[in-house]
Enzyme design. Structure first.
Site, PDB file in Angstrom:
ATOM      1  N   GLY A 149       0.805  -1.217   0.000  1.00 32.94           N
ATOM      2  CA  GLY A 149       0.000   0.000   0.000  1.00 32.94           C
ATOM      3  C   GLY A 149       0.834   1.261   0.000  1.00 32.94           C
ATOM      4  N   ASP A 198       1.086 -11.577   6.694  1.00 29.61           N
ATOM      5  CA  ASP A 198       1.653 -10.772   5.608  1.00 29.61           C
ATOM      6  C   ASP A 198       3.025 -10.233   5.970  1.00 29.61           C
ATOM      7  OD1 ASP A 198      -0.311  -9.374   7.373  1.00 29.61           O
ATOM      8  OD2 ASP A 198       0.627  -7.604   6.502  1.00 29.61           O
TER       9      ASP A 198
HETATM   10  P1  AMP Z   1       2.333  -3.041   7.904  1.00 30.86           P
HETATM   11  O1  AMP Z   1       1.691  -2.878   9.241  1.00 30.86           O
HETATM   12  O2  AMP Z   1       3.421  -2.039   7.619  1.00 30.86           O
HETATM   13  O3  AMP Z   1       2.753  -4.427   7.649  1.00 30.86           O
HETATM   14  O4  AMP Z   1       1.191  -2.694   6.850  1.00 30.86           O
HETATM   15  C1  AMP Z   1       0.031  -3.449   6.680  1.00 30.86           C
HETATM   16  C2  AMP Z   1      -0.635  -3.077   5.388  1.00 30.86           C
HETATM   17  O5  AMP Z   1      -1.048  -1.714   5.407  1.00 30.86           O
HETATM   18  C3  AMP Z   1       0.241  -3.236   4.160  1.00 30.86           C
HETATM   19  O6  AMP Z   1      -0.584  -3.657   3.106  1.00 30.86           O
HETATM   20  C4  AMP Z   1       0.745  -1.822   3.931  1.00 30.86           C
HETATM   21  O7  AMP Z   1       1.127  -1.605   2.609  1.00 30.86           O
HETATM   22  C5  AMP Z   1      -0.480  -0.998   4.316  1.00 30.86           C
HETATM   23  N1  AMP Z   1      -0.128   0.364   4.757  1.00 30.86           N
HETATM   24  C6  AMP Z   1       0.525   0.711   5.876  1.00 30.86           C
HETATM   25  N2  AMP Z   1       0.655   2.056   5.942  1.00 30.86           N
HETATM   26  C7  AMP Z   1       0.075   2.577   4.854  1.00 30.86           C
HETATM   27  C8  AMP Z   1      -0.131   3.905   4.343  1.00 30.86           C
HETATM   28  N3  AMP Z   1       0.301   4.988   4.998  1.00 30.86           N
HETATM   29  N4  AMP Z   1      -0.783   4.022   3.179  1.00 30.86           N
HETATM   30  C9  AMP Z   1      -1.228   2.958   2.505  1.00 30.86           C
HETATM   31  N5  AMP Z   1      -1.083   1.688   2.922  1.00 30.86           N
HETATM   32  C10 AMP Z   1      -0.435   1.491   4.089  1.00 30.86           C
HETATM   33 MG    MG Z   2       3.582  -5.529   6.299  1.00 28.32          MG
END
Ligand code: AMP
Ligand code: MG
Length: 486
Positions: A92, A252
């Site tokens: 994302g 994930d």
């Molecule tokens: P994470 O907690 O970093 O593993 O993120 C979980 C999901 O949320 C993943 O699909 C990321 O790409 C998405 N994500 C986290 N932060 C953002 C953001 N600021 N904008 C868009 N997607 C995000």
């Molecule tokens: Mg992640």
């Protein structure tokens, strides 16, 4: 400037997979990007040309300001169980710029995180703030120094723009280097939305990339499952050994390569307790320090489920194989854990008796709230009268431990030499990370981060510069809380 000028041996093998697995995506064009942290050592290790890479032209090239035919950046599709619930996700806020084929014939992903919106951004802005990106850089590089498989950090880049969270923050991106970003969640995605052929293509690709030795086995997919269980058991045991808490072990965030990725709310434990949780969103303690092996196994069960159609044509047989592997994982996790813990006390390949001694120490530490790293550090350098261990019970334990060493014919001197390789003298303690981060984000002073990174490069050296970093947090610095690095 061209990719070859920065030494990038560019490839994008992920494009060989069916299109359901990615979306072509360029990073957002930020107006005034600039280099903040440059990892010269990693750059050299990868065979990149850091003199050209870490320049303005190099930056423009990496960020796709001059869109080059030779580059096809993508965002990857994946799903995942987050805190137990299945969701469609995907990159994302990241793009896989491409892969780099290293001199030893391995592909590594070069990914830009915080690079703007993608088709998988859902409600998010696709961006990242400077603090969390610096934090990922410090902790991932520290993990590498500790000898734990991990994604690496090649650079932090400022975007020259603000991001809006609860407050306005400086925007940044990180260049992350990883064996790949294929996750348990990538397989869950394929199993849920792909057809059998697409699932098989993903599995074949993964085997080619990470476990090529399995390719010619009778059923490579069964072996893939067994191998990933082993890699994750080894990884999580290593985390446990240094008191690392990943904090958000959603499927994930679990790689098939066996590397640690996604440094969000992770942190290192100070006082030893199995229940330690730092993440503000982990209210139930699902991802607590001591639960990590069980969660690892739970995640691997999701991996096994995704692979079912490939494990056997007969679905009963497939299920029974998968169940056997997942049940057997408990023992593999336990064995790996005690191998790691044994080394910390010079009890290599611990026997049942040794394991009892290890367990007693842990119980003692839990009951006294002893500092995890410093207790092992004190034992390693023979500081047995250290404040961490000033109780009669510790004296009893010390006696029993020494008896075990004697029974193995290991002298104290030998034990200490071995233990120096297993017990870090320095870890990225939360209060020290925070203080280095606030100097950087609030005063623009990066010298603390630079010094800290230097010390973390070789945490087993027991150099005198490391002494000041073994300070435990003050009461005012606790309880420590981490937040998902969005
Ligand atoms: P994470 O907690 O970093 O593993 O993120 C979980 C999901 O949320 C993943 O699909 C990321 O790409 C998405 N994500 C986290 N932060 C953002 C953001 N600021 N904008 C868009 N997607 C995000
Ligand atoms: Mg992640």
């Amino acid at each position: 400037m061209k990719l070859k000028d920065i030494g990038w041996n560019y490839d994008n093998t992920y494009l060989l997979l069916p299109e359901v697995f990615y979306a072509k995506q360029w990073p957002e064009p930020f107006k005034n990007p600039y280099w903040i942290l440059k990892n010269e050592k990693l750059s050299r290790h990868l065979g990149l040309n850091s003199e050209n890479l870490f320049t303005e032209d190099g930056l423009n090239l990496i960020l796709g300001k001059v869109k080059k035919e030779e580059m096809t950046p993508i965002s990857q599709a994946y799903a995942g169980h987050q805190f137990g619930y299945f969701t469609m996700l995907g990159d994302g806020r990241a793009v896989l710029l491409g892969e780099h084929l290293t001199v030893d014939g391995k592909w590594v992903d070069i990914q830009l995180k915080g690079s703007g919106r993608t088709p998988y951004s859902r409600g998010g802005d696709g961006k990242a703030a400077l603090g969390p990106m610096l934090r990922e850089y410090i902790i991932s590089e520290a993990m590498h120094g500790l000898g734990i498989p991990t994604s690496r950090s090649l650079a932090v880049i400022g975007t020259g723009e603000s991001v809006h969270r609860e407050e306005k923050l400086e925007g940044a991106m990180i260049i992350r280097v990883a064996a790949s970003h294929i996750r348990v969640g990538t397989f869950e995605y394929a199993a849920k939305w792909g057809d059998l052929e697409e699932l098989q293509e993903l599995a074949d690709y993964t085997i080619r990339r990470h476990y090529p030795g399995l390719k010619n086995l009778e059923n490579p997919y069964r072996s893939l499952l067994s191998q990933v269980i082993r890699s994750q058991a080894e990884l999580i045991a290593k985390w446990m050994g240094v008191g690392f808490i990943h904090g958000v072990m959603n499927t994930d965030n679990m790689t098939i390569s066996g590397e640690t990725i996604d440094y969000g709310p992770c942190a290192f434990m100070d006082s030893y307790s199995l229940n330690t949780v730092f993440s503000s969103i982990d209210r139930q303690g699902r991802y607590a320090y001591g639960r990590q092996p069980y969660i690892g196994q739970w995640n691997l069960a999701r991996f096994a489920e995704s692979l079912l159609p490939l494990l056997d044509e007969d679905s009963e047989k497939a299920l029974s194989f998968a169940q056997g592997e997942i049940e057997g994982a408990s023992e593999i996790f336990r064995r790996e854990y005690f191998l790691v813990m044994g080394k910390k006390l010079a009890l290599v390949n611990p026997s049942q008796e040794d394991i009892a001694v290890i367990q007693e120490l842990l119980d003692l530490m839990e009951s006294t709230g002893a500092d995890y790293t410093n207790t092992f550090r004190a034992l390693t350098i023979g500081e047995e009268e250290s404040s961490e261990m000033s109780s009669v019970k510790f004296d009893d334990w010390l006696r029993r431990w020494k008896e075990r060493l004697l029974a193995r014919g290991v002298s104290m001197e030998e034990a200490q030499t071995q233990m120096k390789k297993a017990n870090p003298s320095v870890i990225p303690r939360n209060h020290l990370v925070e203080s280095a981060l606030s100097a950087a984000t609030e005063q623009g002073d990066f010298s603390k981060i630079q010094r800290f990174l230097k010390v973390l490069e070789d945490p087993y050296s027991y150099s005198s510069e490391q002494d000041e970093y073994s300070q435990t947090p003050m009461a005012s610095e606790q309880p420590y809380r981490t937040f998902c690095g969005t």
